[in-house]
Design an enzyme around this catalytic site. Sequence first.
Site, PDB file in Angstrom:
ATOM      1  N   HIS A 275       0.973   8.370   4.953  1.00 27.25           N
ATOM      2  CA  HIS A 275       0.351   9.637   5.056  1.00 27.25           C
ATOM      3  C   HIS A 275       0.696  10.559   6.405  1.00 27.25           C
ATOM      4  O   HIS A 275       0.405  11.631   6.408  1.00 27.25           O
ATOM      5  CB  HIS A 275      -1.252   8.981   5.861  1.00 27.25           C
ATOM      6  CG  HIS A 275      -2.093   8.556   4.384  1.00 27.25           C
ATOM      7  ND1 HIS A 275      -2.587   9.431   3.476  1.00 27.25           N
ATOM      8  CD2 HIS A 275      -2.343   7.276   3.969  1.00 27.25           C
ATOM      9  CE1 HIS A 275      -3.173   8.856   2.396  1.00 27.25           C
ATOM     10  NE2 HIS A 275      -3.047   7.625   2.664  1.00 27.25           N
TER      11      HIS A 275
ATOM     12  N   ASP B 209       1.397   2.622   3.825  1.00 26.70           N
ATOM     13  CA  ASP B 209       0.353   3.411   3.617  1.00 26.70           C
ATOM     14  C   ASP B 209       0.025   4.365   5.023  1.00 26.70           C
ATOM     15  O   ASP B 209       0.233   5.728   4.592  1.00 26.70           O
ATOM     16  CB  ASP B 209      -1.200   2.999   3.333  1.00 26.70           C
ATOM     17  CG  ASP B 209      -1.904   3.707   2.513  1.00 26.70           C
ATOM     18  OD1 ASP B 209      -1.490   4.804   1.656  1.00 26.70           O
ATOM     19  OD2 ASP B 209      -2.989   4.003   3.460  1.00 26.70           O
TER      20      ASP B 209
ATOM     21  N   LYS C  21      -6.182  -3.506   6.386  1.00 21.77           N
ATOM     22  CA  LYS C  21      -7.279  -3.081   6.049  1.00 21.77           C
ATOM     23  C   LYS C  21      -8.402  -4.209   5.743  1.00 21.77           C
ATOM     24  O   LYS C  21      -8.041  -5.019   4.758  1.00 21.77           O
ATOM     25  CB  LYS C  21      -6.793  -2.134   5.000  1.00 21.77           C
ATOM     26  CG  LYS C  21      -6.040  -1.035   5.315  1.00 21.77           C
ATOM     27  CD  LYS C  21      -5.868   0.007   4.280  1.00 21.77           C
ATOM     28  CE  LYS C  21      -4.868   1.211   4.522  1.00 21.77           C
ATOM     29  NZ  LYS C  21      -4.660   2.069   3.311  1.00 21.77           N
ATOM     30  N   ASP C  22      -9.757  -3.844   5.966  1.00 20.35           N
ATOM     31  CA  ASP C  22     -10.582  -4.746   5.619  1.00 20.35           C
ATOM     32  C   ASP C  22     -10.847  -4.795   3.863  1.00 20.35           C
ATOM     33  O   ASP C  22     -10.897  -5.893   3.416  1.00 20.35           O
ATOM     34  CB  ASP C  22     -12.037  -4.333   6.128  1.00 20.35           C
ATOM     35  CG  ASP C  22     -12.469  -2.886   5.861  1.00 20.35           C
ATOM     36  OD1 ASP C  22     -11.729  -2.155   4.970  1.00 20.35           O
ATOM     37  OD2 ASP C  22     -13.228  -2.480   6.754  1.00 20.35           O
TER      38      ASP C  22
ATOM     39  N   THR D 222      -6.836   3.385  -2.583  1.00 19.93           N
ATOM     40  CA  THR D 222      -6.828   1.855  -2.232  1.00 19.93           C
ATOM     41  C   THR D 222      -7.689   0.845  -2.494  1.00 19.93           C
ATOM     42  O   THR D 222      -7.346  -0.106  -3.241  1.00 19.93           O
ATOM     43  CB  THR D 222      -6.534   1.756  -0.467  1.00 19.93           C
ATOM     44  OG1 THR D 222      -5.433   2.470  -0.241  1.00 19.93           O
ATOM     45  CG2 THR D 222      -6.538   0.259   0.040  1.00 19.93           C
TER      46      THR D 222
ATOM     47  N   ASP E 113      -1.066  -0.629  -4.544  1.00 17.93           N
ATOM     48  CA  ASP E 113      -2.264  -0.209  -5.085  1.00 17.93           C
ATOM     49  C   ASP E 113      -2.370   1.480  -5.386  1.00 17.93           C
ATOM     50  O   ASP E 113      -3.350   1.767  -6.098  1.00 17.93           O
ATOM     51  CB  ASP E 113      -3.155  -0.291  -3.743  1.00 17.93           C
ATOM     52  CG  ASP E 113      -2.831   0.466  -2.591  1.00 17.93           C
ATOM     53  OD1 ASP E 113      -1.772   0.713  -2.593  1.00 17.93           O
ATOM     54  OD2 ASP E 113      -3.761   0.596  -1.671  1.00 17.93           O
ATOM     55  N   HIS E 114      -1.210   2.013  -5.448  1.00 18.62           N
ATOM     56  CA  HIS E 114      -1.024   3.502  -5.802  1.00 18.62           C
ATOM     57  C   HIS E 114       0.556   3.951  -5.282  1.00 18.62           C
ATOM     58  O   HIS E 114       1.052   3.137  -4.482  1.00 18.62           O
ATOM     59  CB  HIS E 114      -2.093   4.301  -5.283  1.00 18.62           C
ATOM     60  CG  HIS E 114      -2.528   4.207  -3.853  1.00 18.62           C
ATOM     61  ND1 HIS E 114      -1.418   4.784  -2.904  1.00 18.62           N
ATOM     62  CD2 HIS E 114      -3.366   3.795  -3.046  1.00 18.62           C
ATOM     63  CE1 HIS E 114      -1.911   4.605  -1.498  1.00 18.62           C
ATOM     64  NE2 HIS E 114      -2.973   3.593  -1.587  1.00 18.62           N
TER      65      HIS E 114
ATOM     66  N   ASP F  79       0.791  -1.155  -0.037  1.00 20.04           N
ATOM     67  CA  ASP F  79      -0.039  -0.116   0.022  1.00 20.04           C
ATOM     68  C   ASP F  79       0.831   1.190   0.059  1.00 20.04           C
ATOM     69  O   ASP F  79       1.903   1.439   0.836  1.00 20.04           O
ATOM     70  CB  ASP F  79      -0.918  -0.098   1.458  1.00 20.04           C
ATOM     71  CG  ASP F  79      -2.086   0.784   0.988  1.00 20.04           C
ATOM     72  OD1 ASP F  79      -2.156   1.900   0.419  1.00 20.04           O
ATOM     73  OD2 ASP F  79      -2.978   0.387   1.661  1.00 20.04           O
TER      74      ASP F  79
END
Length: 558
Positions: free
Chosen positions: A322, A318, A173-174, A92, A365-366, A51
């Site tokens: 952030h 991720d 993360k779900d 995400t 994912d990015h 992530d």
Amino acid sequence: MKKLLLLFIIGFALAQCAGVKSKTNNSSTNSASISTSTIKRPKLVVGIVVDQMRYDYLIKFYNKYGENGFKLLMNTGYNLQNVHYNYIPTYTAVGHTSIYTGTTPTNHGIISNNWYDKFEKKSIYCVDDDKYQSVGAKDGGQKSPYRMLTTTVTDQLKLAQNMNGKTIGISIKDRSAILPAGHTANAAYWFEGGNTGKFISSTFYINELPSWVNDFNNSGIANSYLEKTWDTYYDINTYTESIADKNDFEEPFKGKETATFPYNLAELRKSNNNYDLLKTVAFGNDFTTDFAKATILGENLGKGEFTDFLAISFSSTDYAGHRFGVDSKEVEDSYIRLDKNIEDLIQFLNKEVGQGNYTLFLTADHAAIQVPSYLQTLKIPGGYFDSKKFVEFVNTISLTHFNSTEIIEDISNYQIFLNKDKIKELDLDILEVEQVFVDEILNFENVYKSVSAHTLQATSFTSGILQTLQNGYNQKLSGDILYVPNPTTITYSHMGSTHGSGYSYDTHVPLIFYGQGIKQGASNEYYPIVDIAPTISSLLKIEQPNGTTGKTITEVLK
């Protein structure tokens, strides 16, 4: 911690016969099942999504990596160096979905993490589903992938094998566990933080956690990481690839005045929502690796007649990006430690599944933007989009041209949703209303491009930022006016990095294939992210996901 993990592995083996069965399993009693012995497939496919991983992290931190993690994948697998996301928004949920479906939001329907639902007239979350209940905890598990409208490569593998083989998705993360695992998964597991501190699931998959998951949750591994101090893996003075540890561009944890090493997690957890802290620090990836290994053992992945699929997403990178930003020492340390996790996982796969029996791919994912406030100190253009002022600006346009603000239903995700009933009541032409806003919002500071939904429906853009915007537009779900901020302009705090745009700093990600059926090599050819699913489908000799718009990357396959 190794002792705790060893005790857990022994414990789960003893309790395995009492384990809970998932929806389907490898030991099918269907006498009509066709043997796959004549089809050469790997025993296990492992999809790894990191992530918020920029491609340049492979190069920037290369000299800090060991020989058997990222370097091993890069040098003995097939390293695609020019892979990009080909749509907006780069979030995400959208990234994970596009990787596994082989298509963009135009088709798969996951248009953001959260978005305004113009039918329900409210903001929704991509995997929320109140038809199901939490498994393993009181809250956090009312989830499913039902909003994803197309199949995934994981779905297609299950279908190709008459629902044999196991598919498991795991992540902190779900959404990062659920969407890659697809609609037909045996299970998806994600970490519920706060005061829970456990991997949980949903009744969409199972009615209770398998014994091996309970054993893992009860092992104390999660708590053991929060008794540690997070300090740099190597001497912090050698972290010359990142800016000074103390700077103005990072958000400190609550309870700590500065975002600087070291981090006493036992103290910080008290004011940072307990187990949520584990998500944000580098040890969250260690913890995910521990659970991935437990999953392989607990589900006997790669041991049966049919091909299994394990979708792993590393989320802590991720959270760190952030909070601390692309150029932080915290991000550098997170990737140095993730390299060790990748090495650990590969060695474990070699031992438990067998080298040559599995295929692995690694991507992201990015990517992410460098902190604009930091770039400004270097005289590089960049800034911040003021959403509150933009809403006021749009309402002024509405009043000036239509004498009403009620025709604006919602503004979110750089989209304007119009109130169609009000427009009809005022006897206005929807095309004229759209065009007024398209033209006028260009006068707002930091709006770079704008386009109407009807233009996207009637025109095919073949290049540039409007093409990526079009690839992310879903006629049924998206807004009526879409707009794009200036390059290096974000809606975010002045501390930390984010993502979401169609600019290269958000779209350029790594992609490496490794293992059975994969050549050794590298390429600078451009490939869109949607090519991953058809490539894995070709490797497995199965049908591609039913919404696929990508193509097989033939150069990576033997």
